[in-house]
Design a protein around this motif. Sequence first.
Motif, PDB file in Angstrom:
ATOM      1  N   ASN A 116       0.825  -1.209   0.000  1.00  0.00           N
ATOM      2  CA  ASN A 116       0.000   0.000   0.000  1.00  0.00           C
ATOM      3  C   ASN A 116       0.856   1.254   0.000  1.00  0.00           C
ATOM      4  O   ASN A 116       1.815   1.367   0.761  1.00  0.00           O
ATOM      5  CB  ASN A 116      -0.894   0.013   1.250  1.00  0.00           C
ATOM      6  N   LEU A 117       0.489   2.207  -0.842  1.00  0.00           N
ATOM      7  CA  LEU A 117       1.189   3.496  -0.871  1.00  0.00           C
ATOM      8  C   LEU A 117       0.268   4.570  -0.333  1.00  0.00           C
ATOM      9  O   LEU A 117      -0.885   4.653  -0.737  1.00  0.00           O
ATOM     10  CB  LEU A 117       1.551   3.870  -2.305  1.00  0.00           C
ATOM     11  N   SER A 118       0.753   5.390   0.564  1.00  0.00           N
ATOM     12  CA  SER A 118      -0.088   6.476   1.070  1.00  0.00           C
ATOM     13  C   SER A 118       0.141   7.746   0.245  1.00  0.00           C
ATOM     14  O   SER A 118       1.131   7.862  -0.483  1.00  0.00           O
ATOM     15  CB  SER A 118       0.221   6.737   2.539  1.00  0.00           C
ATOM     16  N   SER A 119      -0.777   8.690   0.397  1.00  0.00           N
ATOM     17  CA  SER A 119      -0.686   9.920  -0.393  1.00  0.00           C
ATOM     18  C   SER A 119       0.620  10.658  -0.113  1.00  0.00           C
ATOM     19  O   SER A 119       1.221  11.240  -1.010  1.00  0.00           O
ATOM     20  CB  SER A 119      -1.874  10.825  -0.094  1.00  0.00           C
ATOM     21  N   ARG A 120       1.047  10.610   1.140  1.00  0.00           N
ATOM     22  CA  ARG A 120       2.289  11.288   1.502  1.00  0.00           C
ATOM     23  C   ARG A 120       3.481  10.727   0.718  1.00  0.00           C
ATOM     24  O   ARG A 120       4.370  11.468   0.290  1.00  0.00           O
ATOM     25  CB  ARG A 120       2.581  11.146   3.004  1.00  0.00           C
ATOM     26  N   GLN A 121       3.483   9.422   0.530  1.00  0.00           N
ATOM     27  CA  GLN A 121       4.582   8.806  -0.228  1.00  0.00           C
ATOM     28  C   GLN A 121       4.557   9.238  -1.686  1.00  0.00           C
ATOM     29  O   GLN A 121       5.589   9.434  -2.307  1.00  0.00           O
ATOM     30  CB  GLN A 121       4.498   7.283  -0.140  1.00  0.00           C
ATOM     31  N   LEU A 145       6.205  -7.048  -8.012  1.00  0.00           N
ATOM     32  CA  LEU A 145       5.733  -6.032  -7.055  1.00  0.00           C
ATOM     33  C   LEU A 145       4.482  -5.345  -7.579  1.00  0.00           C
ATOM     34  O   LEU A 145       4.441  -4.869  -8.711  1.00  0.00           O
ATOM     35  CB  LEU A 145       6.829  -4.986  -6.798  1.00  0.00           C
ATOM     36  N   LYS A 146       3.465  -5.284  -6.711  1.00  0.00           N
ATOM     37  CA  LYS A 146       2.270  -4.492  -7.023  1.00  0.00           C
ATOM     38  C   LYS A 146       2.198  -3.349  -6.020  1.00  0.00           C
ATOM     39  O   LYS A 146       2.527  -3.527  -4.852  1.00  0.00           O
ATOM     40  CB  LYS A 146       1.006  -5.347  -6.874  1.00  0.00           C
ATOM     41  N   LEU A 147       1.777  -2.191  -6.489  1.00  0.00           N
ATOM     42  CA  LEU A 147       1.586  -1.059  -5.583  1.00  0.00           C
ATOM     43  C   LEU A 147       0.116  -0.663  -5.597  1.00  0.00           C
ATOM     44  O   LEU A 147      -0.483  -0.537  -6.670  1.00  0.00           O
ATOM     45  CB  LEU A 147       2.479   0.114  -5.997  1.00  0.00           C
ATOM     46  N   GLU A 148      -0.476  -0.517  -4.410  1.00  0.00           N
ATOM     47  CA  GLU A 148      -1.883  -0.155  -4.287  1.00  0.00           C
ATOM     48  C   GLU A 148      -2.021   1.314  -3.922  1.00  0.00           C
ATOM     49  O   GLU A 148      -1.442   1.771  -2.947  1.00  0.00           O
ATOM     50  CB  GLU A 148      -2.559  -1.022  -3.210  1.00  0.00           C
ATOM     51  N   VAL A 149      -2.783   2.019  -4.745  1.00  0.00           N
ATOM     52  CA  VAL A 149      -2.996   3.453  -4.537  1.00  0.00           C
ATOM     53  C   VAL A 149      -4.498   3.701  -4.483  1.00  0.00           C
ATOM     54  O   VAL A 149      -5.241   3.118  -5.273  1.00  0.00           O
ATOM     55  CB  VAL A 149      -2.397   4.250  -5.723  1.00  0.00           C
ATOM     56  N   THR A 150      -4.965   4.537  -3.558  1.00  0.00           N
ATOM     57  CA  THR A 150      -6.410   4.792  -3.492  1.00  0.00           C
ATOM     58  C   THR A 150      -6.838   5.859  -4.493  1.00  0.00           C
ATOM     59  O   THR A 150      -6.038   6.705  -4.886  1.00  0.00           O
ATOM     60  CB  THR A 150      -6.861   5.226  -2.085  1.00  0.00           C
ATOM     61  N   GLU A 151      -8.107   5.775  -4.856  1.00  0.00           N
ATOM     62  CA  GLU A 151      -8.676   6.722  -5.831  1.00  0.00           C
ATOM     63  C   GLU A 151      -8.494   8.175  -5.423  1.00  0.00           C
ATOM     64  O   GLU A 151      -8.136   9.010  -6.240  1.00  0.00           O
ATOM     65  CB  GLU A 151     -10.203   6.575  -5.904  1.00  0.00           C
ATOM     66  N   SER A 152      -8.795   8.470  -4.151  1.00  0.00           N
ATOM     67  CA  SER A 152      -8.817   9.865  -3.704  1.00  0.00           C
ATOM     68  C   SER A 152      -7.461  10.512  -3.911  1.00  0.00           C
ATOM     69  O   SER A 152      -7.371  11.683  -4.274  1.00  0.00           O
ATOM     70  CB  SER A 152      -9.221   9.925  -2.232  1.00  0.00           C
ATOM     71  N   VAL A 153      -6.405   9.734  -3.700  1.00  0.00           N
ATOM     72  CA  VAL A 153      -5.052  10.245  -3.871  1.00  0.00           C
ATOM     73  C   VAL A 153      -4.819  10.686  -5.315  1.00  0.00           C
ATOM     74  O   VAL A 153      -4.245  11.743  -5.580  1.00  0.00           O
ATOM     75  CB  VAL A 153      -4.034   9.149  -3.484  1.00  0.00           C
ATOM     76  N   ILE A 154      -5.303   9.883  -6.239  1.00  0.00           N
ATOM     77  CA  ILE A 154      -5.092  10.168  -7.651  1.00  0.00           C
ATOM     78  C   ILE A 154      -5.905  11.381  -8.098  1.00  0.00           C
ATOM     79  O   ILE A 154      -5.410  12.266  -8.781  1.00  0.00           O
ATOM     80  CB  ILE A 154      -5.456   8.937  -8.493  1.00  0.00           C
ATOM     81  N   ILE A 155      -7.169  11.400  -7.657  1.00  0.00           N
ATOM     82  CA  ILE A 155      -8.051  12.497  -8.025  1.00  0.00           C
ATOM     83  C   ILE A 155      -7.489  13.837  -7.557  1.00  0.00           C
ATOM     84  O   ILE A 155      -7.596  14.843  -8.245  1.00  0.00           O
ATOM     85  CB  ILE A 155      -9.460  12.299  -7.397  1.00  0.00           C
ATOM     86  N   ASN A 156      -6.860  13.817  -6.371  1.00  0.00           N
ATOM     87  CA  ASN A 156      -6.303  15.045  -5.800  1.00  0.00           C
ATOM     88  C   ASN A 156      -5.349  15.741  -6.748  1.00  0.00           C
ATOM     89  O   ASN A 156      -5.320  16.957  -6.828  1.00  0.00           O
ATOM     90  CB  ASN A 156      -5.555  14.732  -4.504  1.00  0.00           C
ATOM     91  N   ASP A 157      -4.551  14.972  -7.421  1.00  0.00           N
ATOM     92  CA  ASP A 157      -3.570  15.555  -8.327  1.00  0.00           C
ATOM     93  C   ASP A 157      -3.356  14.610  -9.505  1.00  0.00           C
ATOM     94  O   ASP A 157      -2.402  13.839  -9.554  1.00  0.00           O
ATOM     95  CB  ASP A 157      -2.257  15.815  -7.589  1.00  0.00           C
ATOM     96  N   LEU A 158      -4.284  14.690 -10.442  1.00  0.00           N
ATOM     97  CA  LEU A 158      -4.301  13.744 -11.545  1.00  0.00           C
ATOM     98  C   LEU A 158      -3.044  13.827 -12.409  1.00  0.00           C
ATOM     99  O   LEU A 158      -2.445  12.822 -12.754  1.00  0.00           O
ATOM    100  CB  LEU A 158      -5.562  13.950 -12.385  1.00  0.00           C
ATOM    101  N   VAL A 159      -2.632  15.056 -12.715  1.00  0.00           N
ATOM    102  CA  VAL A 159      -1.487  15.239 -13.621  1.00  0.00           C
ATOM    103  C   VAL A 159      -0.219  14.621 -13.029  1.00  0.00           C
ATOM    104  O   VAL A 159       0.491  13.861 -13.687  1.00  0.00           O
ATOM    105  CB  VAL A 159      -1.263  16.738 -13.929  1.00  0.00           C
ATOM    106  N   ALA A 160       0.027  14.944 -11.768  1.00  0.00           N
ATOM    107  CA  ALA A 160       1.218  14.409 -11.107  1.00  0.00           C
ATOM    108  C   ALA A 160       1.127  12.889 -10.976  1.00  0.00           C
ATOM    109  O   ALA A 160       2.127  12.182 -11.156  1.00  0.00           O
ATOM    110  CB  ALA A 160       1.388  15.048  -9.732  1.00  0.00           C
TER     111      ALA A 160
END
Length: 278
Positions: A116-121, A145-160
């Motif tokens: 799991n990756l957090s938004s801070r990472q 290796l798989k990395l899990e990222v939540t939707e909200s994190v992506i939506i926050n900054d889609l371009v990055a």
Amino acid sequence: YSSKKRGKNTYHLFSKTESLNRQFEIGMEMSGALEREEFAVYYQPQINSLGGHVESLEALVRWAHPTKGLISPVDFIPVAEETGFIVDLGEWVLRRACQQAKLWQQEGKNVKVSVNLSSRQLQEANLVQRVKSVLEETELPPRLLKLEVTESVIINDLVASVQLLKGLSDMGVVIEIDDFGTGYSSLSYLTQLPVSAIKLDRTFTAEIVSDERQRKVVESVVKLAHALGMSVVAEGVDSVEKLKILEQKGCDSFQGYLFSKPLPANQLPEVMNQLQRK
Ligand code: C2E
Ligand code: CA
Ligand code: CA
Ligand code: CA
């Protein structure tokens, strides 16, 4: 806090203060806990529908507190995110998980490990480089290796996020969207991202046995995900009834207490053998 006559409000204020104190306490203790080696990584199998083959194992962190016992990540991950400690802790979990997956590979087990990756990472400028270093150091092939990222994190900054996830994916690391269905529930933005799978949140399928509408929603999400070239993982599969419906609705893999709760690595071989025989 002078008057108890304020009833509800007073109580509310008090419990809020108490919870802040507790968070502060946890935050103070956490930084030392990494050095004291109080954290542990547990693993929960993700099963492929075809005959119960273990496809991957999700790394889930635990804190073995010397006096309070085993503390759930639900209680300390939010604090770690708040203080920024999650960056160090997250990298520690990543390294541990990759070391473990390397051992599995050397034992001839062809399983991926999922972290799991957090938004801070994700906000760390050098995340791609950090992941690359850990992979090199542990000699784990990136495809394991798989990395899990939540939707909200992506939506926050889609371009990055697009750039970052592309960087990871170009390396060969597999990207999954965690907790799908708790946020925007929109698949369209995912077409811009190198996402291999979405993980349907437990709440999204909780009533699937009794609720016809939930079955329909899941069915259409699965169809759309497949049309976009993504596979679907169902989380929180805790009964045979749920498994059967989710399988019938086209989900590709399954995770939940029905198969196994998260376990320390040394307890996994037994469970994996059992699952493989099913
Ligand atoms: P998550 O990533 O959604 O992980 C799934 C959670 O659901 C795990 O809780 C798992 O034990 C639980 N679970 C699995 N199957 C079932 C089931 O059938 N029924 C029920 N009721 N629960 C099930 P856990 O291990 O307590 O972790 C909670 C959350 O803490 C995780 O949710 C994740 O958001 C976070 N977390 C855990 N480890 C890490 C980590 O290393 N890094 C980061 N950033 N977050 C982590
Ligand atoms: Ca997860
Ligand atoms: Ca999840
Ligand atoms: Ca979750």
